[in-house]
Design a protein around this motif. Structure first.
Motif, PDB file in Angstrom:
ATOM      1  N   ASP A 193       0.872  -1.178   0.000  1.00 12.90           N
ATOM      2  CA  ASP A 193       0.000   0.000   0.000  1.00 12.90           C
ATOM      3  C   ASP A 193       0.906   1.225   0.000  1.00 12.90           C
ATOM      4  N   GLY A 194       0.337   2.394   0.139  1.00 12.62           N
ATOM      5  CA  GLY A 194       1.127   3.613  -0.010  1.00 12.62           C
ATOM      6  C   GLY A 194       2.320   3.722   0.916  1.00 12.62           C
ATOM      7  N   SER A 195       2.261   3.058   2.076  1.00  8.57           N
ATOM      8  CA  SER A 195       3.340   3.224   3.053  1.00  8.57           C
ATOM      9  C   SER A 195       4.029   1.919   3.440  1.00  8.57           C
TER      10      SER A 195
ATOM     11  N   LEU B  49      17.388  -5.610  -0.334  1.00  7.50           N
ATOM     12  CA  LEU B  49      18.546  -4.864   0.158  1.00  7.50           C
ATOM     13  C   LEU B  49      19.808  -5.390  -0.508  1.00  7.50           C
ATOM     14  N   LEU B  50      20.608  -4.486  -1.016  1.00 10.12           N
ATOM     15  CA  LEU B  50      21.843  -4.840  -1.706  1.00 10.12           C
ATOM     16  C   LEU B  50      23.047  -4.496  -0.832  1.00 10.12           C
ATOM     17  N   PRO B  51      24.135  -5.216  -0.934  1.00  8.69           N
ATOM     18  CA  PRO B  51      24.400  -6.279  -1.914  1.00  8.69           C
ATOM     19  C   PRO B  51      24.110  -7.677  -1.376  1.00  8.69           C
ATOM     20  N   ASP B  52      23.497  -7.795  -0.178  1.00  8.81           N
ATOM     21  CA  ASP B  52      23.365  -9.116   0.456  1.00  8.81           C
ATOM     22  C   ASP B  52      22.042  -9.803   0.144  1.00  8.81           C
ATOM     23  N   TYR B  53      21.178  -9.190  -0.650  1.00 11.45           N
ATOM     24  CA  TYR B  53      19.928  -9.772  -1.112  1.00 11.45           C
ATOM     25  C   TYR B  53      18.998 -10.200   0.025  1.00 11.45           C
ATOM     26  N   TYR B  54      18.788  -9.296   0.995  1.00 16.37           N
ATOM     27  CA  TYR B  54      17.751  -9.505   2.008  1.00 16.37           C
ATOM     28  C   TYR B  54      16.447  -8.967   1.424  1.00 16.37           C
ATOM     29  N   LEU B  55      15.410  -9.789   1.408  1.00 14.21           N
ATOM     30  CA  LEU B  55      14.103  -9.344   0.938  1.00 14.21           C
ATOM     31  C   LEU B  55      13.249  -9.036   2.173  1.00 14.21           C
ATOM     32  N   VAL B  56      12.995  -7.753   2.423  1.00 19.12           N
ATOM     33  CA  VAL B  56      12.355  -7.351   3.690  1.00 19.12           C
ATOM     34  C   VAL B  56      11.130  -6.484   3.397  1.00 19.12           C
ATOM     35  N   THR B  57      10.225  -6.507   4.356  1.00 18.37           N
ATOM     36  CA  THR B  57       9.081  -5.591   4.310  1.00 18.37           C
ATOM     37  C   THR B  57       9.476  -4.309   5.035  1.00 18.37           C
ATOM     38  N   VAL B  58       9.299  -3.183   4.376  1.00 19.98           N
ATOM     39  CA  VAL B  58       9.659  -1.881   4.964  1.00 19.98           C
ATOM     40  C   VAL B  58       8.393  -1.051   5.139  1.00 19.98           C
ATOM     41  N   MET B  59       8.143  -0.631   6.383  1.00 18.47           N
ATOM     42  CA  MET B  59       7.041   0.287   6.676  1.00 18.47           C
ATOM     43  C   MET B  59       7.647   1.679   6.829  1.00 18.47           C
ATOM     44  N   LEU B  60       7.079   2.643   6.153  1.00 14.17           N
ATOM     45  CA  LEU B  60       7.617   4.002   6.232  1.00 14.17           C
ATOM     46  C   LEU B  60       7.429   4.551   7.643  1.00 14.17           C
ATOM     47  N   SER B  61       8.532   4.985   8.265  1.00 15.34           N
ATOM     48  CA  SER B  61       8.475   5.503   9.637  1.00 15.34           C
ATOM     49  C   SER B  61       7.620   6.762   9.704  1.00 15.34           C
TER      50      SER B  61
ATOM     51  N   ASN C 194       9.089  -6.820  10.294  1.00 15.66           N
ATOM     52  CA  ASN C 194       9.001  -5.641   9.430  1.00 15.66           C
ATOM     53  C   ASN C 194      10.009  -4.582   9.870  1.00 15.66           C
ATOM     54  N   ILE C 195      10.586  -3.946   8.881  1.00 17.66           N
ATOM     55  CA  ILE C 195      11.558  -2.888   9.153  1.00 17.66           C
ATOM     56  C   ILE C 195      10.860  -1.534   9.066  1.00 17.66           C
ATOM     57  N   LEU C 196      11.135  -0.651  10.022  1.00 12.53           N
ATOM     58  CA  LEU C 196      10.686   0.738   9.931  1.00 12.53           C
ATOM     59  C   LEU C 196      11.817   1.543   9.320  1.00 12.53           C
ATOM     60  N   GLY C 197      11.526   2.292   8.277  1.00  6.62           N
ATOM     61  CA  GLY C 197      12.609   3.018   7.627  1.00  6.62           C
ATOM     62  C   GLY C 197      12.114   4.187   6.805  1.00  6.62           C
ATOM     63  N   THR C 198      13.081   4.919   6.264  1.00  9.68           N
ATOM     64  CA  THR C 198      12.800   6.053   5.385  1.00  9.68           C
ATOM     65  C   THR C 198      13.430   5.766   4.031  1.00  9.68           C
ATOM     66  N   ILE C 199      12.640   5.889   2.972  1.00 12.47           N
ATOM     67  CA  ILE C 199      13.120   5.595   1.620  1.00 12.47           C
ATOM     68  C   ILE C 199      13.510   6.902   0.934  1.00 12.47           C
ATOM     69  N   LEU C 200      14.761   6.961   0.511  1.00  9.83           N
ATOM     70  CA  LEU C 200      15.273   8.160  -0.149  1.00  9.83           C
ATOM     71  C   LEU C 200      15.436   7.894  -1.639  1.00  9.83           C
TER      72      LEU C 200
ATOM     73  N   ASN D 103      11.884  12.678  -0.761  1.00  2.97           N
ATOM     74  CA  ASN D 103      11.530  11.771   0.331  1.00  2.97           C
ATOM     75  C   ASN D 103      10.052  11.414   0.184  1.00  2.97           C
ATOM     76  N   ILE D 104       9.754  10.147  -0.114  1.00  2.00           N
ATOM     77  CA  ILE D 104       8.375   9.725  -0.379  1.00  2.00           C
ATOM     78  C   ILE D 104       7.479   9.913   0.845  1.00  2.00           C
ATOM     79  N   THR D 105       8.059   9.799   2.038  1.00  2.00           N
ATOM     80  CA  THR D 105       7.266   9.964   3.273  1.00  2.00           C
ATOM     81  C   THR D 105       6.648  11.355   3.324  1.00  2.00           C
ATOM     82  N   GLU D 106       7.476  12.378   3.102  1.00  2.00           N
ATOM     83  CA  GLU D 106       6.978  13.755   3.139  1.00  2.00           C
ATOM     84  C   GLU D 106       6.001  14.017   1.991  1.00  2.00           C
ATOM     85  N   LEU D 107       6.284  13.448   0.814  1.00  4.55           N
ATOM     86  CA  LEU D 107       5.407  13.669  -0.336  1.00  4.55           C
ATOM     87  C   LEU D 107       4.009  13.099  -0.098  1.00  4.55           C
ATOM     88  N   LEU D 108       3.944  11.894   0.461  1.00  2.00           N
ATOM     89  CA  LEU D 108       2.641  11.273   0.743  1.00  2.00           C
ATOM     90  C   LEU D 108       1.823  12.134   1.704  1.00  2.00           C
ATOM     91  N   LEU D 109       2.485  12.665   2.721  1.00  2.10           N
ATOM     92  CA  LEU D 109       1.790  13.519   3.686  1.00  2.10           C
ATOM     93  C   LEU D 109       1.314  14.805   3.029  1.00  2.10           C
TER      94      LEU D 109
END
Length: 910
Positions: free
Chosen positions: A204-206, A212-224, A272-278, A283-289
């Motif tokens: 969904d939007g958030s 994750l590179l270069p170690d190929y971790y496939l994680v769920t990221v929730m926008l902080s 789930n990871i809480l993070g900020t996507i740049l 910054n998508i977090t600020e744009l969504l708001l």
């Protein structure tokens, strides 16, 4: 979804495939993509296109959770490089495509070209040429397209590209990790440094899935710090989108899906990871708001590392414009005027750890509650002795510390108040008492948020709200962060140490205890105290910190007007000016640190003595402001002379308790004057006007608020009932209202009438004069007459100086005085009376420098020598200053001492 066009060709030839266009949304593998159309009023339609005639390796797949025996499928060799080749070339780009074949299951196969027409790069050929895909087995080269594919494959084999290179391609197989054993350690190990990643899926939007590179971790990221509308899963397995969920998802997809980004890992929530996507574009977090697709969430905004205030500001931007999820938003302070939302006020009282009483510029009082914090309170029901009356200030742990923190920081200071919300009145229930309407605000002083300071010291806690409750502090995140620091450091309420206990003895009205305590207080001389309550102008409740006790204290030496009293069966009305005296004492000493001298006690166990605030005696101040009279018991006190002097000055003004005072005729004044001492009792005044003959008009600072209130009420009354122009016939000596050049109405007195167009008026509250047409005059409403509030401008002249009669010299002196003191606060002392007006000395409020003495030092005036003994010390100082000015040849003395020959010419008498 996509525009279509027919390729040119003869009408008799074979049908030419339709060329369609779209934007690449996602690359599924080295031979399959998803294209979308342009959005029109919502997310656009999509379709999957598979490349004809070629095959690329399959990407890894995770085993289905519903099949316990199934295993994860790894990448086939060169599958991921093929996917990456297409991703980097196509994502977000416009392509055109033709559909060559469609299976019964609906799967579409065709050719894809980069650009707007089929003259662009053939994607299938590019893949084969790079050795990242092969022609499908058994395919015969029986048309030009298949011939070109065959040529590309032969060239790739010859060049040993991709899968045709030496080796089995095992190095292209990713070691995908779908779970993390210790998510917290994983997040902390990156130390909030940006991690390169590819966004693989947008839930969904958030919420996204990221590789994750270069170690190929496939994680769920929730926008902080934020949450977008989600897709609610129903019982039948279908998903129902919340309002704007699809739009928010498309907003994020169109910007991030399969893009190269950087992610700051900030915290974790289960797996789930809480993070900020740049992204390079922002910054998508600020744009969504900012676009109204998301709201801030308290539980995760605390871990956001790029400034929670930016998120709140972006959310506020969307709320103010009512964008998308905020379309029905109503601000908590929407019904308030701007002047009521933000204002500066003076703190008069601290009610408890979360409320203060402030005085507005209008003179009104207002109770302000600090937003989103809760004061200390008793935990549990059995902590208090049922037979003992609860004293919250002393019995609730940390309540006294919280009140003292606010009292020492705020009392008497001006603060900035920003109203956050108005909490409506609530009726009483079985468990909760009734509450009246509360104004909740953020209060700052010197840039410091008082609520945040309280919370950081562990002297208050932060209230938790429902996520959709906007009635909260505008600095809520800072409050949460301050509370987290206080908990971490074990401050105040969060301390593991034993709670402080305040054993405060209340000996108010306890005659036996008071008798035992009296000798001790008498011997102590001046004792420090805090004024806890003001009963009347001369009756107070004090807390003595050194002795840890509460006492009732009566001011000695004065007779203060009694306030109203409730007696059995009747209400006894208060004496005139009792309320004014109480208000005066409250504003001056309530909750301030004072010094007291206890002299005696009365029959009821109340102590009697003198109270000093900032070096001033409160008894003397009440007498000076005509709110008390001197009591005969003051005769034996060392303050008797000060009291008498203050009373004499108050009598001369004929104000308040001395309004009807008639001065007794005194004979042979001069001998008495010669024997008495000079009285130096300076009072604060505001200089409003300087006349051409060096007289000046002042307002009493103490009555300034009364004047402001009267003027405001008068102007409101005039605005609702404006005078009819030309209806007023002025008469000499009559009070009226006059419209000044600033367009406002003021009280005035008619002094002279030359003609209807030229009426001389004197502004009785400010001392200035003006000539006006009668059309700018009106009748003074009785509610605002001088009986309600006497004329506030009082005329005075400088004592001990001679005003130059020479016009230029006098102008120099007047200009100097105007520059130094007009429209400023000074201190005034009446030195002697004269036929015209009282003669006084003025001091600057800050430096305490004598204004008249300064004129003498500058050589702008000469000294008037007086013979009275009490003035000799002052006269000597003035004469010394005059000699210094002469020596320096300043102004009047620039040609030497002119008095011997030219005194008459210069208008001076020797």
């Amino acid at each position: 979804m996509a525009s279509s066009a027919q390729s040119g060709g003869s009408s008799g030839g074979p049908a030419v495939p339709t060329v369609q266009r779209g934007i690449v949304k996602m690359v599924l593998s080295g031979c399959a993509i998803i294209v979308r159309g342009q959005p029109r009023g919502g997310p656009p339609p999509e379709r999957q296109i598979n490349l004809s005639n070629i095959r690329a390796g399959n990407l890894a797949r995770r085993a289905a959770a519903t099949q316990p025996d199934a295993k994860d499928t790894p990448d086939e060799p060169w599958a991921f490089p093929a996917r990456e080749f297409l991703r980097k070339k196509l994502i977000g780009k416009e392509v055109c495509f033709t559909i060559e074949n469609k299976t019964p299951q609906g799967r579409e196969y065709g050719m894809i070209y980069l650009g707007k027409d089929i003259n662009g790069e053939n994607i299938a050929e590019s893949l084969v040429a790079e050795g990242l895909a092969t022609r499908r087995e058994g395919m015969r080269a029986n048309n030009p397209e298949q011939n070109r594919l065959s040529e590309c494959e032969e060239q790739a084999k010859a060049a040993k590209k991709g899968m045709w290179s030496e080796g089995n391609g095992s190095h292209t197989i990713r070691d995908l990790k779908y779970t993390i054993e210790n998510p917290r350690h994983f997040v902390d190990s990156h130390h909030q440094k940006p991690v390169n990643a590819i966004i693989e899926h947008v839930r969904d939007g958030s919420v996204v899935r990221a590789l994750l590179l270069p170690d190929y971790y496939l994680v769920t990221v929730m926008l902080s710090g934020i949450k977008c509308p989600t897709f609610r899963r129903e019982a039948d397995g279908s998903e129902t989108p919340e309002p704007f969920a699809a739009e928010a998802k498309f907003f994020t997809e169109s910007r991030l899906l399969q893009r190269d980004v950087q992610i700051i890992l900030e915290s974790c929530h289960n797996q789930n990871i809480l993070g900020t996507i740049l992204h390079p574009n922002g910054n998508i977090t600020e744009l969504l708001l900012k676009e109204g697709f998301a709201r801030c969430v308290d539980w995760s905004i605390a871990v956001y590392t790029r400034g929670a205030e930016k998120l709140r500001a972006a959310e506020r931007f969307a709320k103010e414009r009512r964008l998308r999820i905020w379309r029905d938003y109503v601000a908590p302070t929407a019904n308030l005027d701007q002047k009521d939302k933000q204002f500066v006020a003076k703190v008069m009282q601290v009610l408890n750890a979360d409320a203060i009483v402030v005085k507005l510029n209008s003179g009104d009082y207002k109770t302000i509650h600090l937003s989103s914090i809760r004061p200390p309170r008793l935990e549990g029901e059995n902590t208090q002795d049922k037979n003992k009356k609860l004293r919250p200030l002393y019995d609730i742990p940390y309540m006294f510390e919280a009140r003292e923190f606010l009292r020492k920081k705020l009392i008497g200071k001006k603060v900035n108040v920003t109203v956050d919300y108005i909490r409506p009145a609530s009726p009483a229930t079985e468990t909760v008492p009734a509450f009246s309407e509360r104004t909740c605000a953020t209060v700052t002083i010197g840039g410091i948020n008082i609520a945040e300071a309280l919370v950081s010291k562990g002297l208050a806690t932060v209230i938790r709200y429902r996520q959709d409750d906007d009635q909260r502090s505008s600095h809520y995140d800072e409050l949460l962060a301050a509370e987290a620091r206080a908990i971490k450091n074990g401050k105040g309420l969060h301390s593991k140490k034993e709670v402080p206990i305040h054993r405060v003895a209340d000996i108010s009205g306890d005659t036996q205890k008071a008798k035992q305590f009296l000798p001790f207080l008498q011997r102590a001389g001046r004792s420090e105290a805090v004024v806890e309550y003001v009963f009347s102008g001369s009756r107070l409740k004090l807390y003595l910190p050194k002795e840890t006790c509460l006492i009732t204290f009566l001011l000695a030496g004065i007779e203060c007007p009694r306030g109203a009293r409730n007696l059995p069966g009747l209400v006894q009305e208060g004496e005139p000016f009792s309320e004014e005296a109480t208000l005066f004492t409250k504003e001056l000493v309530l909750q301030r640190e004072v010094e007291v001298e206890v002299e005696s006690m009365d029959k009821a166990g109340n102590f009697i003595g003198w109270l000093h605030i900032d070096g001033a005696n409160l008894s003397v101040l009440l007498v000076e402001h005509a709110l008390s009279k001197v009591h005969f018991t003051a005769e034996r006190s060392s303050y008797y002379k000060s009291l008498l002097s203050a009373e004499e000055a108050a009598k001369q003004k004929k104000e308040k308790v001395w309004a009807h005072y008639e001065e007794q005729p005194v004979e042979e004044v001069m001998p008495v004057l010669e024997e008495k001492e000079r009285s130096a009792s300076y009072k604060p005044v505001f200089v409003t006007e300087i006349t051409d003959d060096l007289h000046f008009y002042v307002q009493d600072v103490e009555t300034g608020t009364q004047l402001e209130k009267l003027m405001e009420n008068m102007r409101n009354d005039i605005a609702s009932h404006p005078p009819v122009e030309g209806s007023y016939a002025p008469r000499r000596g009559e009070f009226c209202i006059a419209k000044f050049v600033d367009g406002e109405w003021y009280r005035a007195r008619v002094e002279k009438i030359e003609s209807p167009a030229k009426v001389h008026v004197f502004y009785i509250d400010y001392g200035n004069r003006e000539i006006l047409p009668s059309t700018r005059l009106g009748t003074l409403p009785p509610a605002f007459s001088t009986r309600v509030l006497p004329a506030q401008a009082t005329e005075y002249a400088f004592a001990f100086i001679q005003v130059p009669q020479d016009e230029d010299a006098r102008t120099d002196a007047v200009d100097s005085v105007v520059r130094d003191i007009q429209n400023t606060q000074c201190l005034l002392n009446v030195e002697h009376l004269s036929a015209g007006c009282p003669h006084v000395t003025l001091q600057f409020a800050d430096s305490k420098g004598d204004v008249g003495l300064g004129l003498v030092k500058e050589g702008l005036v000469m000294v008037e020598v007086r013979k009275e003994k009490q003035f000799q010390k002052v006269i000597t100082e003035y004469l010394n200053a005059q000699e210094s000015a002469k020596s320096a040849r300043l102004n009047l003395w620039r040609y030497g001492d002119f008095r011997a020959d030219d005194a008459d010419e210069f208008g001076y008498s020797r």
